[in-house]
Design a protein around this motif. Structure first.
Motif, PDB file in Angstrom:
ATOM      1  N   ARG A 126      -6.574  -7.738  -4.367  1.00  0.00           N
ATOM      2  CA  ARG A 126      -5.636  -7.121  -4.364  1.00  0.00           C
ATOM      3  C   ARG A 126      -4.597  -6.984  -2.678  1.00  0.00           C
ATOM      4  O   ARG A 126      -5.695  -6.220  -2.482  1.00  0.00           O
ATOM      5  CB  ARG A 126      -5.778  -5.632  -5.454  1.00  0.00           C
TER       6      ARG A 126
ATOM      7  N   GLU B 244     -13.136   2.896 -10.722  1.00  0.00           N
ATOM      8  CA  GLU B 244     -12.279   1.968 -10.005  1.00  0.00           C
ATOM      9  C   GLU B 244     -10.846   2.133 -11.779  1.00  0.00           C
ATOM     10  O   GLU B 244      -9.591   1.438 -11.692  1.00  0.00           O
ATOM     11  CB  GLU B 244     -12.556   0.560 -10.263  1.00  0.00           C
TER      12      GLU B 244
ATOM     13  N   TYR C 196      -5.074  -0.301   2.712  1.00  0.00           N
ATOM     14  CA  TYR C 196      -6.352   1.479   2.147  1.00  0.00           C
ATOM     15  C   TYR C 196      -7.451   0.834   3.222  1.00  0.00           C
ATOM     16  O   TYR C 196      -8.298  -0.238   3.045  1.00  0.00           O
ATOM     17  CB  TYR C 196      -7.138   1.021   0.583  1.00  0.00           C
TER      18      TYR C 196
ATOM     19  N   ALA D 216      -8.934   6.777   1.809  1.00  0.00           N
ATOM     20  CA  ALA D 216      -8.604   6.651   0.299  1.00  0.00           C
ATOM     21  C   ALA D 216      -9.309   8.051   0.098  1.00  0.00           C
ATOM     22  O   ALA D 216      -8.559   9.106  -1.136  1.00  0.00           O
ATOM     23  CB  ALA D 216      -9.729   5.690  -0.131  1.00  0.00           C
TER      24      ALA D 216
ATOM     25  N   ARG E 210      -8.129   3.037  -6.367  1.00  0.00           N
ATOM     26  CA  ARG E 210      -7.919   2.237  -5.296  1.00  0.00           C
ATOM     27  C   ARG E 210      -9.556   1.588  -4.723  1.00  0.00           C
ATOM     28  O   ARG E 210      -9.886   0.821  -4.109  1.00  0.00           O
ATOM     29  CB  ARG E 210      -7.164   2.273  -4.143  1.00  0.00           C
TER      30      ARG E 210
ATOM     31  N   LEU F 159      -4.819  -3.834  -1.180  1.00  0.00           N
ATOM     32  CA  LEU F 159      -6.202  -3.530  -0.451  1.00  0.00           C
ATOM     33  C   LEU F 159      -6.510  -3.092   1.124  1.00  0.00           C
ATOM     34  O   LEU F 159      -6.944  -2.606   2.123  1.00  0.00           O
ATOM     35  CB  LEU F 159      -7.225  -3.617  -0.510  1.00  0.00           C
TER      36      LEU F 159
ATOM     37  N   GLU G  95     -11.551  -0.054  -6.364  1.00  0.00           N
ATOM     38  CA  GLU G  95     -11.486  -1.340  -6.063  1.00  0.00           C
ATOM     39  C   GLU G  95     -11.949  -1.674  -4.818  1.00  0.00           C
ATOM     40  O   GLU G  95     -12.542  -2.559  -3.860  1.00  0.00           O
ATOM     41  CB  GLU G  95     -10.170  -1.527  -5.688  1.00  0.00           C
TER      42      GLU G  95
ATOM     43  N   ASP H  43       2.440   0.874  -3.956  1.00  0.00           N
ATOM     44  CA  ASP H  43       2.073   1.416  -5.120  1.00  0.00           C
ATOM     45  C   ASP H  43       1.278   2.216  -6.079  1.00  0.00           C
ATOM     46  O   ASP H  43       1.509   2.085  -7.692  1.00  0.00           O
ATOM     47  CB  ASP H  43       0.988  -0.011  -5.533  1.00  0.00           C
ATOM     48  N   VAL H  44       0.665   2.832  -5.109  1.00  0.00           N
ATOM     49  CA  VAL H  44      -0.123   4.019  -5.620  1.00  0.00           C
ATOM     50  C   VAL H  44       1.014   5.178  -6.671  1.00  0.00           C
ATOM     51  O   VAL H  44       1.101   5.941  -8.017  1.00  0.00           O
ATOM     52  CB  VAL H  44      -0.852   4.784  -5.629  1.00  0.00           C
TER      53      VAL H  44
ATOM     54  N   ALA I  19       1.270  -1.258   0.327  1.00  0.00           N
ATOM     55  CA  ALA I  19       0.095  -0.029  -0.052  1.00  0.00           C
ATOM     56  C   ALA I  19       1.242   1.238  -0.219  1.00  0.00           C
ATOM     57  O   ALA I  19       1.738   1.544   0.841  1.00  0.00           O
ATOM     58  CB  ALA I  19      -0.838  -0.017   1.451  1.00  0.00           C
TER      59      ALA I  19
END
Length: 295
Positions: free
Chosen positions: A196, A264, A202, A207, A182, A199, A185, A139-140, A136
């Motif tokens: 995932r 998404e 998160y 978020a 995210r 997630l 998702e 990834d973004v 987490a």
């Protein structure tokens, strides 16, 4: 043929239009040689990205089968065999290597820098595919860095210097899209179960906060970009008013995310949301007028 286009995710190539950012904002779109170099960079980046998409789909076949939308992907659905996917992957990599190799003389002194950008994007996304997409926040950030590399590739391909504000703006803009994805998702996971590992790091509240911070940063970065002396000298003081279109576009995106839970897939918004499409079109026209019709 359609199944192979889906495997390559041609619709995702819209992200690679960021390589045209340097030539557009420098006012050199009409420069044939620079435009061809940008097109070359776009093609190389698109082939590289498609190879990563294939690798990602290959490693996620089992998890994609459990996803309500991703189960329709060619590998997850069985429309394309694993062997065929491997062959296409190798062909794409060979194409990228050959294009970059024979493009060495074309890019001249920027060849090495351009090659490093492409290699960095490829290996960064391999790490993302096998490990980092499950971590987490990292990834973004990697997704956002991918967009920065696109802009830098366009800059090195054309020899146009990319400003620090443009780099920072690109990063936070991509971060907005990644966090929005995210969040989408997470909403979907409440219905179909988590698909995932990242997630787990998160929740919707986090978020929402991260998205709000990123949107604020993006607007501030764009505002500072329009107020810098070199930008106002190039485009005129009226470039400041394009901030209005940017604010509206972000508000619309937040509405789609927080109210309708439709983010998404960020690229679907670009293809389907008429409000955002019209806003981007007006913004582009405004910049074209400022760049090319400035007296």
């Amino acid at each position: 043929m359609s199944k192979f286009l889906k495997l390559l995710r041609i619709e995702q190539w819209v992200k690679n239009l960021f390589v045209f950012t340097p030539i557009f904002f420098s006012g050199n779109v009409m420069h044939v040689d620079l435009t061809l170099k940008s097109l070359f960079a776009f093609l190389v980046f698109s082939f590289t990205a498609s190879s990563i998409y294939i690798l990602n789909d290959y490693t996620d076949i089992e998890s994609d089968k459990k996803h309500p939308e991703k189960c329709k992907r060619p590998l997850a659905s069985g429309a394309i065999s694993k062997t065929a996917a491997k062959i296409i992957f190798v062909l794409l990599i060979l194409s990228v290597v050959l294009l970059v190799f024979f493009g060495g003389d074309y890019f001249q002194r920027n060849f090495t820098k351009f090659s490093i950008i492409i290699a960095s994007y490829f290996f960064m996304n391999i790490a993302y595919t096998f490990k980092l997409k499950h971590v987490a926040i990292i990834d973004v950030c990697i997704i956002a860095l991918g967009f920065v590399l696109r802009v830098l590739a366009g800059g090195y391909a054309t020899g146009i210097v990319v400003s620090q504000w443009a780099i920072l703006l690109t990063f936070v803009l991509a971060l907005v899209l990644a966090i929005g994805k995210r969040r989408g998702e997470l909403i979907n996971a409440e219905i179909s179960g988590k698909t995932r590992k990242a997630l787990d790091g998160y929740n919707v509240q986090f978020a929402d906060i991260a998205l709000s911070i990123s949107v604020t940063l993006a607007i501030v970065c764009y505002l500072m970009f329009t107020l810098t002396p070199e930008v106002q000298e190039k485009f005129g003081v009226r470039v400041f008013y394009t901030v209005l279109f940017v604010v509206f576009a972000f508000l619309r995106y937040l509405q789609q995310t927080l109210v309708y839970n439709k983010t998404e897939s960020p690229t679907k918004i670009v293809y389907k949301d008429r409000y955002i499409q019209i806003t981007i079109l007006i913004w582009l026209i405004a910049f074209l007028l400022l760049i090319y019709l400035k007296k």
